[in-house]
Design an enzyme around this catalytic site. Sequence first.
Site, PDB file in Angstrom:
ATOM      1  N   HIS A   1      -9.289  -4.426  36.033  1.00 38.57           N
ATOM      2  CA  HIS A   1      -9.853  -3.640  34.928  1.00 38.57           C
ATOM      3  C   HIS A   1      -9.188  -3.965  33.588  1.00 38.57           C
ATOM      4  O   HIS A   1      -9.362  -3.234  32.615  1.00 38.57           O
ATOM      5  CB  HIS A   1      -9.711  -2.141  35.218  1.00 38.57           C
ATOM      6  CG  HIS A   1     -10.747  -1.293  34.559  1.00 38.57           C
ATOM      7  ND1 HIS A   1     -12.046  -1.224  34.985  1.00 38.57           N
ATOM      8  CD2 HIS A   1     -10.676  -0.481  33.483  1.00 38.57           C
ATOM      9  CE1 HIS A   1     -12.731  -0.410  34.221  1.00 38.57           C
ATOM     10  NE2 HIS A   1     -11.922   0.068  33.297  1.00 38.57           N
TER      11      HIS A   1
ATOM     12  N   ASP B   1      -8.499   8.422  33.131  1.00 40.09           N
ATOM     13  CA  ASP B   1      -9.875   8.905  33.060  1.00 40.09           C
ATOM     14  C   ASP B   1     -10.740   8.287  34.158  1.00 40.09           C
ATOM     15  O   ASP B   1     -11.631   8.940  34.697  1.00 40.09           O
ATOM     16  CB  ASP B   1     -10.481   8.577  31.688  1.00 40.09           C
ATOM     17  CG  ASP B   1      -9.908   9.452  30.584  1.00 40.09           C
ATOM     18  OD1 ASP B   1      -9.478  10.575  30.894  1.00 40.09           O
ATOM     19  OD2 ASP B   1      -9.890   9.013  29.420  1.00 40.09           O
TER      20      ASP B   1
ATOM     21  N   GLU C   1      -8.588  16.345  25.649  1.00 43.06           N
ATOM     22  CA  GLU C   1      -8.988  15.076  25.066  1.00 43.06           C
ATOM     23  C   GLU C   1      -9.930  15.368  23.900  1.00 43.06           C
ATOM     24  O   GLU C   1     -10.239  16.520  23.597  1.00 43.06           O
ATOM     25  CB  GLU C   1      -9.655  14.158  26.099  1.00 43.06           C
ATOM     26  CG  GLU C   1      -8.690  13.533  27.083  1.00 43.06           C
ATOM     27  CD  GLU C   1      -9.275  12.354  27.857  1.00 43.06           C
ATOM     28  OE1 GLU C   1     -10.388  11.900  27.486  1.00 43.06           O
ATOM     29  OE2 GLU C   1      -8.630  11.905  28.817  1.00 43.06           O
TER      30      GLU C   1
END
Length: 520
Positions: A92, A156, A267
Amino acid sequence: MEFIFLCSRVNVLILLLTLCSPYKFIQSPMDFGPLNLLQTTYESSRDFGRIVFNTPAAVLRPQSKTDISLLLSSLSTSSLSRVTVSARGAGHSIHGQAQAVDGIVVEMESLPLEMEIHRREGENEISFMDVSSGALWIEVLKESLKFGMAPRSWTDYLHLTVGGTLSNAGISGQTFKFGPQISNVLQLEVVTGQGEFVTCSRTENSELFYSVLGGLGQFGIITKARIILQKAPEKVKWIRAFYDDFDTFTKDQELLVSMPDSVDYVEGFKVLNEQSLHSSSVGFPGNIGFVPDFGTKEKPKVYFCIEFAVHDYQLEHINVDEVVRDISRQMSYMQVQFYSVEVSYFDFLDRVSMEEISLRRKGLWDVHHPWLNMFVPKSGIVEFKELLMEYISPDDFMGLILIYPLLRDKWDGNMSAVLPEVGSTDRVMYVVGVLQSASPDTCNHLCLHNLLQHQRSFAQTACDRIGAKQYLGHQPSMLHWREHFSRKWDRFARRKSRFDPNYILGPGQGIFTNPQFASS
């Protein structure tokens, strides 16, 4: 062990290492079919960014930590070796950080999945999970919930490996309360660049422990981690509130992170256009009736959204709705633009998967992701916001811009992760994630090149003028890396010399070049 050759440049060297070693651990490529070979080539030479593609010479698919140890010990003791090694988790990364051009990629997800819960009932005792580093966080969540437990700090997106996030930091909306994931580790099992297998913690082999956490894969390959657990809530009250003023938005965010006994997650994001509003709302199952006026192309108007959550443990003496009402009364959001829903704890933590499904359906997942993540001092967040608006065009920006506060005292300065250098009294800092997507259909090679050049210029300006630091970043040269680490550089380089003296590990980061071969 599976060891697959992808090209011939270092095959002779690998063969020599094998013949000179008492361990015959490298198998013939004839053992593997062409489909497996081609698939491994493709997977190991790309990442989520779809920007850098470096083909390794070989791919190791270890069946145990011993396989990794044998590889690194053989390479580190060979006077012929120029072969580098990268550990790859879920792939990723954005700029090829887990790739190894003409080197060896170690596919960590090939390690056997190990997850063992150690539940402690005593008031001063800590529950934890021992988990193999190739495990995905979504797997950790599913297993721990079987025991009514869960890690304290998350990212997340949960389809990332444990070792991958611990090599960076691992941040999300819980970071203000519990610190990053690297602050919630009790112990690690690591294979150093010399192939030495070491168990380390804050009290045992502590220098390696602190080096590896946030160390960008430079000092060793994590094979197992001991993660702190806590009791998991039954449900989550998930709230979004909208703002049309940046100062009010940040003031309320800082209010929320000052209430850790009541708030469990904070957030926020920037609402630039209709697309950014809808894309960020996919994971929020509430019926948001907010229809903002974004102004004109010549005079755009932007909005901001705070997202926070309160855990619901289904305790009779706590009314979660009343807790949310008490919190909201202290906030200054736009009137009537306040929305809340109740979801399961699992669905809340895995919320980004809903966004992924939506983007895959639209063909917008496997595209270029020129993301930029930065830590910004509180004193510079307003100037950073102004710089950002000069860098992006609100009307055609595709993606999400996250903005939310962290607390510096939740980070351990002994670890390798780098934060902005600000005054000791400035407890708050911000993370800003410019999570932009660029489809090849609309952004060709030249377009992507220009976008990355512009991004690099913006990031450098933010570092020079505001003291911001990149997170998950990629620097163009060793000099830039020295500037990035600043006062931490000497310690970082010293640790590299100690735990990976042959400069084998983490070539994709571009931090170090083996001095022995630098001239060539």
